[in-house]
Design an enzyme around this catalytic site. Structure first.
Site, PDB file in Angstrom:
ATOM      1  N   ASN A  61      -4.935   7.755   4.482  1.00  0.00           N
ATOM      2  CA  ASN A  61      -4.741   7.007   5.721  1.00  0.00           C
ATOM      3  C   ASN A  61      -3.276   7.119   6.114  1.00  0.00           C
ATOM      4  O   ASN A  61      -2.386   6.765   5.326  1.00  0.00           O
ATOM      5  CB  ASN A  61      -5.089   5.522   5.514  1.00  0.00           C
ATOM      6  CG  ASN A  61      -5.092   4.756   6.824  1.00  0.00           C
ATOM      7  OD1 ASN A  61      -5.922   4.993   7.690  1.00  0.00           O
ATOM      8  ND2 ASN A  61      -4.132   3.864   6.997  1.00  0.00           N
ATOM      9  N   GLU A  62      -3.034   7.653   7.285  1.00  0.00           N
ATOM     10  CA  GLU A  62      -1.673   7.758   7.810  1.00  0.00           C
ATOM     11  C   GLU A  62      -0.673   8.213   6.743  1.00  0.00           C
ATOM     12  O   GLU A  62       0.208   7.450   6.330  1.00  0.00           O
ATOM     13  CB  GLU A  62      -1.236   6.430   8.431  1.00  0.00           C
ATOM     14  CG  GLU A  62      -2.028   6.099   9.677  1.00  0.00           C
ATOM     15  CD  GLU A  62      -1.482   4.889  10.433  1.00  0.00           C
ATOM     16  OE1 GLU A  62      -0.730   4.095   9.851  1.00  0.00           O
ATOM     17  OE2 GLU A  62      -1.822   4.748  11.613  1.00  0.00           O
ATOM     18  N   HIS A  97      -3.658  -9.220  13.158  1.00  0.00           N
ATOM     19  CA  HIS A  97      -3.912  -7.996  13.942  1.00  0.00           C
ATOM     20  C   HIS A  97      -5.269  -8.171  14.612  1.00  0.00           C
ATOM     21  O   HIS A  97      -6.238  -8.583  13.972  1.00  0.00           O
ATOM     22  CB  HIS A  97      -3.950  -6.804  12.989  1.00  0.00           C
ATOM     23  CG  HIS A  97      -3.840  -5.466  13.656  1.00  0.00           C
ATOM     24  ND1 HIS A  97      -4.830  -4.962  14.473  1.00  0.00           N
ATOM     25  CD2 HIS A  97      -2.864  -4.535  13.630  1.00  0.00           C
ATOM     26  CE1 HIS A  97      -4.459  -3.764  14.896  1.00  0.00           C
ATOM     27  NE2 HIS A  97      -3.267  -3.483  14.412  1.00  0.00           N
ATOM     28  N   ARG A 143       0.865  -1.190   0.000  1.00  0.00           N
ATOM     29  CA  ARG A 143       0.000   0.000   0.000  1.00  0.00           C
ATOM     30  C   ARG A 143       0.896   1.233   0.000  1.00  0.00           C
ATOM     31  O   ARG A 143       2.114   1.115   0.155  1.00  0.00           O
ATOM     32  CB  ARG A 143      -0.970  -0.008   1.185  1.00  0.00           C
ATOM     33  CG  ARG A 143      -0.313   0.086   2.532  1.00  0.00           C
ATOM     34  CD  ARG A 143      -1.343   0.169   3.666  1.00  0.00           C
ATOM     35  NE  ARG A 143      -0.657   0.061   4.953  1.00  0.00           N
ATOM     36  CZ  ARG A 143      -1.279   0.051   6.115  1.00  0.00           C
ATOM     37  NH1 ARG A 143      -2.586   0.150   6.180  1.00  0.00           N
ATOM     38  NH2 ARG A 143      -0.593  -0.042   7.227  1.00  0.00           N
ATOM     39  N   TRP A 149       2.750  -6.096  13.710  1.00  0.00           N
ATOM     40  CA  TRP A 149       3.909  -5.504  13.040  1.00  0.00           C
ATOM     41  C   TRP A 149       5.112  -5.291  13.960  1.00  0.00           C
ATOM     42  O   TRP A 149       6.091  -4.691  13.554  1.00  0.00           O
ATOM     43  CB  TRP A 149       3.519  -4.193  12.356  1.00  0.00           C
ATOM     44  CG  TRP A 149       2.642  -3.285  13.183  1.00  0.00           C
ATOM     45  CD1 TRP A 149       1.283  -3.209  13.134  1.00  0.00           C
ATOM     46  CD2 TRP A 149       3.046  -2.336  14.197  1.00  0.00           C
ATOM     47  NE1 TRP A 149       0.816  -2.280  14.041  1.00  0.00           N
ATOM     48  CE2 TRP A 149       1.878  -1.731  14.697  1.00  0.00           C
ATOM     49  CE3 TRP A 149       4.281  -1.954  14.715  1.00  0.00           C
ATOM     50  CZ2 TRP A 149       1.910  -0.762  15.698  1.00  0.00           C
ATOM     51  CZ3 TRP A 149       4.308  -0.984  15.720  1.00  0.00           C
ATOM     52  CH2 TRP A 149       3.136  -0.406  16.192  1.00  0.00           C
ATOM     53  N   GLU A 156      -7.651   5.231  15.611  1.00  0.00           N
ATOM     54  CA  GLU A 156      -7.325   3.800  15.647  1.00  0.00           C
ATOM     55  C   GLU A 156      -6.538   3.490  16.905  1.00  0.00           C
ATOM     56  O   GLU A 156      -5.643   4.254  17.285  1.00  0.00           O
ATOM     57  CB  GLU A 156      -6.403   3.414  14.490  1.00  0.00           C
ATOM     58  CG  GLU A 156      -6.969   3.498  13.120  1.00  0.00           C
ATOM     59  CD  GLU A 156      -5.910   3.095  12.082  1.00  0.00           C
ATOM     60  OE1 GLU A 156      -4.925   2.413  12.432  1.00  0.00           O
ATOM     61  OE2 GLU A 156      -6.066   3.496  10.922  1.00  0.00           O
ATOM     62  N   GLU A 170      -2.505  -8.288   7.404  1.00  0.00           N
ATOM     63  CA  GLU A 170      -2.831  -7.944   8.790  1.00  0.00           C
ATOM     64  C   GLU A 170      -3.776  -8.956   9.430  1.00  0.00           C
ATOM     65  O   GLU A 170      -4.519  -8.621  10.352  1.00  0.00           O
ATOM     66  CB  GLU A 170      -3.376  -6.515   8.854  1.00  0.00           C
ATOM     67  CG  GLU A 170      -2.274  -5.536   8.467  1.00  0.00           C
ATOM     68  CD  GLU A 170      -2.637  -4.071   8.604  1.00  0.00           C
ATOM     69  OE1 GLU A 170      -1.739  -3.302   8.992  1.00  0.00           O
ATOM     70  OE2 GLU A 170      -3.784  -3.719   8.317  1.00  0.00           O
ATOM     71  N   LYS A 171      -3.721 -10.188   8.943  1.00  0.00           N
ATOM     72  CA  LYS A 171      -4.670 -11.185   9.483  1.00  0.00           C
ATOM     73  C   LYS A 171      -4.366 -11.527  10.935  1.00  0.00           C
ATOM     74  O   LYS A 171      -5.235 -12.034  11.645  1.00  0.00           O
ATOM     75  CB  LYS A 171      -4.707 -12.437   8.624  1.00  0.00           C
ATOM     76  CG  LYS A 171      -3.405 -13.212   8.531  1.00  0.00           C
ATOM     77  CD  LYS A 171      -3.594 -14.396   7.590  1.00  0.00           C
ATOM     78  CE  LYS A 171      -2.322 -15.212   7.459  1.00  0.00           C
ATOM     79  NZ  LYS A 171      -1.211 -14.449   6.867  1.00  0.00           N
TER      80      LYS A 171
HETATM   81  C1  GLA Z   1      -2.200   1.709  10.953  1.00  0.00           C
HETATM   82  C2  GLA Z   1      -3.061   1.717   9.699  1.00  0.00           C
HETATM   83  C3  GLA Z   1      -4.046   0.586   9.651  1.00  0.00           C
HETATM   84  C4  GLA Z   1      -3.387  -0.680  10.102  1.00  0.00           C
HETATM   85  C5  GLA Z   1      -2.823  -0.497  11.490  1.00  0.00           C
HETATM   86  C6  GLA Z   1      -2.179  -1.740  12.042  1.00  0.00           C
HETATM   87  O1  GLA Z   1      -2.760   2.379  11.999  1.00  0.00           O
HETATM   88  O2  GLA Z   1      -3.746   2.928   9.558  1.00  0.00           O
HETATM   89  O3  GLA Z   1      -4.515   0.481   8.336  1.00  0.00           O
HETATM   90  O4  GLA Z   1      -2.363  -1.009   9.219  1.00  0.00           O
HETATM   91  O5  GLA Z   1      -1.830   0.479  11.431  1.00  0.00           O
HETATM   92  O6  GLA Z   1      -1.746  -1.525  13.365  1.00  0.00           O
END
Ligand code: GLA
Length: 650
Positions: A142-143, A349, A104, A306, A298, A346-347
């Site tokens: 996103n971020e 997470h 991504r 991670w 979040e 991220e499965k």
């Molecule tokens: C970030 C991203 C999410 C996800 C989380 C995992 O906050 O915005 O999409 O990847 O990390 O902790």
């Protein structure tokens, strides 16, 4: 209403699962979810062909179930066709390696075609849902910069040159700022300037610092472009992006903060004292928001995927974390993600709905939290007041990131965290402030590590002390100007007068080496040959060198440490500077006490017990929820939280 929810990624699931999802959202008291963050490949399966079938159903389903949408522009994850069609828009690292699609944030922040395609899909989404009743807020991208903060490609080089021309005007000014007389680096044409790509040895420090500034600005420009586009289509719908305050150091969030409304941030537990790390991030988010409530966009219900070792949260920990954010000013508690993924990177997470279903610790805690947040609705909009602030500037962190330093062991972010941690342990609620910001509300400023400081910033801190404030400065602060050029005539150049100390030479300490202080405690990493000019020496190393000094400055006081203190020494110093500043401290080890108040005087004391033993803290009012009277003493069981609606002032 306290906002409660998380990222919902329905594209990963069947429609039967969506029906179960919204029913569970209702059960848990979820009132808002972020949708569409990673949907670009569904919304535009082929370049220029748009398909809103999925998102239409999702938005309608949310509305029918009374859940608001924090609707994303999907621009953080361009689909495979993008990288395939426009390989020149993929990011390039410092070694010249172009990164492939398949992850991504696979785009160069300075790529014109990325910007065009991102704005096109954002516009499509905005036009489609501008009047949809579920739309409550925009979640842009996103971020920003999480994975692609710095791109070294030719498009980035061209954009960097434009940015540099804007900053310096002339090549002479740039050559002077970057000190290019050194190593024959003098530029005679703008076209010769590159991003700091792989070089035989150290790159130019001014170049690397400006490239960090430019890279942050490039992403901010992308944010602004999306935000302005959305504002034109849906005026009045708030638009934000999720920052990573205190987690990520690539973007200058001081420059993002005034552009987003409201401020939103993400936080994940990390490090040895994760609840202190969390408190720092929350205080930073509040400070970026100028003290106003902010959104926790979040966090996690349990482990992430991670870190090398991903610790699962103990029973009660997720609720404690959530209430910590709330106590420090959050008006939204959200998670990544609603339902834990079955496939994809991220499965492993955690999510609000775990792989193992609803007969689980996580789900029971998710519903309990939803109920609690409903009961705490009246807290919404109240704010936190801090008497102390920790100063932090990204440019200083970036400048110190250049590898040629007196020691590699002085890590400014680590030092900031430790000093913030000492204030946390003393029960001092702090803001985080920029050195050039408005400091007038504070009694105490803590400057753990500000290697780089502008003249304006230094003058601002001097003014603060002159007006009666107390300042505590750490070593290797005030050393260089905004171009990373040494301030001559005795370190720490910018703070020499304020501190009443002059330093001749640094003596970094080797790993395992320390200095002991006569009054107790020790220092590591750093020592220096310092002389007090006007300051009083409060403590010395065993060698007799000044270790801790205090200088009178106008109506105020400035303390200095010539080494990095261990916990004992830092505790001693914090107690002293708080006493000088008139900042109250508490001693309930491991119990966090924070107050939020409304302008009309209604206030709430949050007591969060991070320890394994019950604790009693002073409080008066009634418990929330419950309405039980609290008459001077509140007992908080081990690992639990209590909120007290305080008695109005007499
Ligand atoms: C970030 C991203 C999410 C996800 C989380 C995992 O906050 O915005 O999409 O990847 O990390 O902790």
């Amino acid at each position: 209403m306290i906002v409660y929810g998380g990222d919902w990624n329905p594209e990963q699931w069947s429609e039967e699962t969506w029906a179960e999802d919204v029913a569970l959202m209702r059960e848990a008291g979820v009132n808002r979810v972020s949708v569409g963050i990673f949907s670009w490949a569904f919304l535009e399966p082929e370049e220029g062909r748009f398909d809103f079938g999925l998102l239409d159903k999702v938005m309608d389903l949310l509305h029918a179930n009374g859940v608001q949408a924090c609707l994303a522009t999907p621009t953080a994850a361009p689909p495979p066709w993008f990288g395939h069609t426009y390989p020149e828009a993929l990011p390039v690292d410092a070694d010249g390696r172009r990164l492939y699609h398949g992850s991504r944030q696979g785009f160069c922040p300075s790529s014109p075609i990325y910007k065009e395609r991102a704005l096109r899909i954002a516009e499509q989404v905005a036009r489609r849902y501008r009047d949809h009743p579920a739309l409550a807020m925009w979640h842009i991208h996103n971020e920003y910069g999480c994975h692609n903060a710095r791109c070294h490609c030719d498009a980035s080089a061209a954009a960097f040159r434009v940015w540099l021309r804007g900053r310096y005007g002339t090549l002479d000014a740039l050559n002077d700022a970057w000190g290019t007389a050194f190593w024959s680096q003098r530029y005679s044409d703008w076209e010769q300037i590159l991003p700091p790509r792989a070089t035989p040895t150290f790159t130019n420090p001014g170049q690397q610092l400006d490239f960090r500034r430019f890279s942050s600005d490039a992403l901010l420009d992308l944010f602004r472009a999306e935000r302005d586009l959305l504002a034109g289509i849906t005026p009045g719908v708030p638009a934000t992006t999720n920052l990573m305050a205190g987690m990520h150091w690539e973007m200058d969030y001081w420059s993002f903060a005034p552009e987003v409304d409201p401020v939103a941030t993400d936080h994940y537990l990390i490090g040895e004292d994760p609840h202190i790390h969390l408190a720092f991030s929350a205080d930073f988010a509040r400070s970026l928001s100028g003290g106003r409530p902010w959104l926790l966009m979040e966090h996690s219900t349990s482990g992430v995927n991670w870190q090398g070792y991903n610790r699962a949260k103990r029973p009660g920990e997720m609720l404690r974390n959530s209430v910590q954010h709330l106590a420090r000013g959050a008006d939204a508690i959200m998670f990544f993600q609603w339902r834990a993924s079955r496939a994809g990177a991220e499965k492993w997470h955690s999510g609000m709905v775990p792989h193992t279903g609803t007969d689980t610790k996580i789900w029971r805690e998710v519903t309990a939290l939803g109920a609690l947040l409903k009961d705490l609705a009246e807290v919404e909009g109240s704010t936190v007041t801090a008497d102390a602030a920790v100063l932090l500037d990204y440019a200083s962190v970036w400048a110190e990131d250049h590898p040629a330093q007196p020691t590699a062991d002085h890590d400014p972010v680590e030092v900031i965290r430790q000093w913030y941690g000492a204030l946390w342990k003393a029960g001092v609620t702090c803001d985080v402030a920029h050195p050039e910001g408005d400091l007038s509300a504070y009694k105490l400023l803590v400057v753990p590590a500000l290697y780089l400081i502008s003249d304006r910033g230094a003058a601002n801190i001097e003014r603060f002390a002159a007006a009666g404030g107390t300042v505590l400065v750490g070593p290797y602060s005030g050393i260089v100007d905004e171009h990373d050029r040494v301030r001559l005539g005795g370190y720490p150049g910018a703070f020499r007068d304020l501190l009443g100390v002059t330093v001749e030479e640094f003596f970094p300490l080797a790993a395992g080496e320390s200095v002991t202080l006569a009054g107790g405690g020790a220092g590591t990493v750093w020592s220096e040959l310092a002389r007090a000019t006007t300051a009083k020496v409060l403590d010395v190393h065993t060698s007799g060198e000044p270790a801790w000094t205090r200088n009178a400055w106008g109506d105020g006081t400035a303390h200095y440490l010539t080494t990095l203190p261990d916990g004992d020494l830092l505790g001693r110093v914090v107690a002293e500077v708080c006493a000088d500043a008139g900042v109250g401290t508490t001693s309930h080890p491991g119990v966090e006490l924070v107050r939020r108040a409304h302008p009309d005087g209604r206030s709430y004391l949050f007591a969060i017990n991070h320890t394994e033993a019950g604790a009693t803290v002073p409080a008066t009012g009634v418990t929330l929820p419950g309405g039980l009277p609290v008459d001077g003493a509140l007992t908080v069981p081990a690992g639990e939280v209590r909120v007290v609606r305080e008695a109005p002032p007499a």
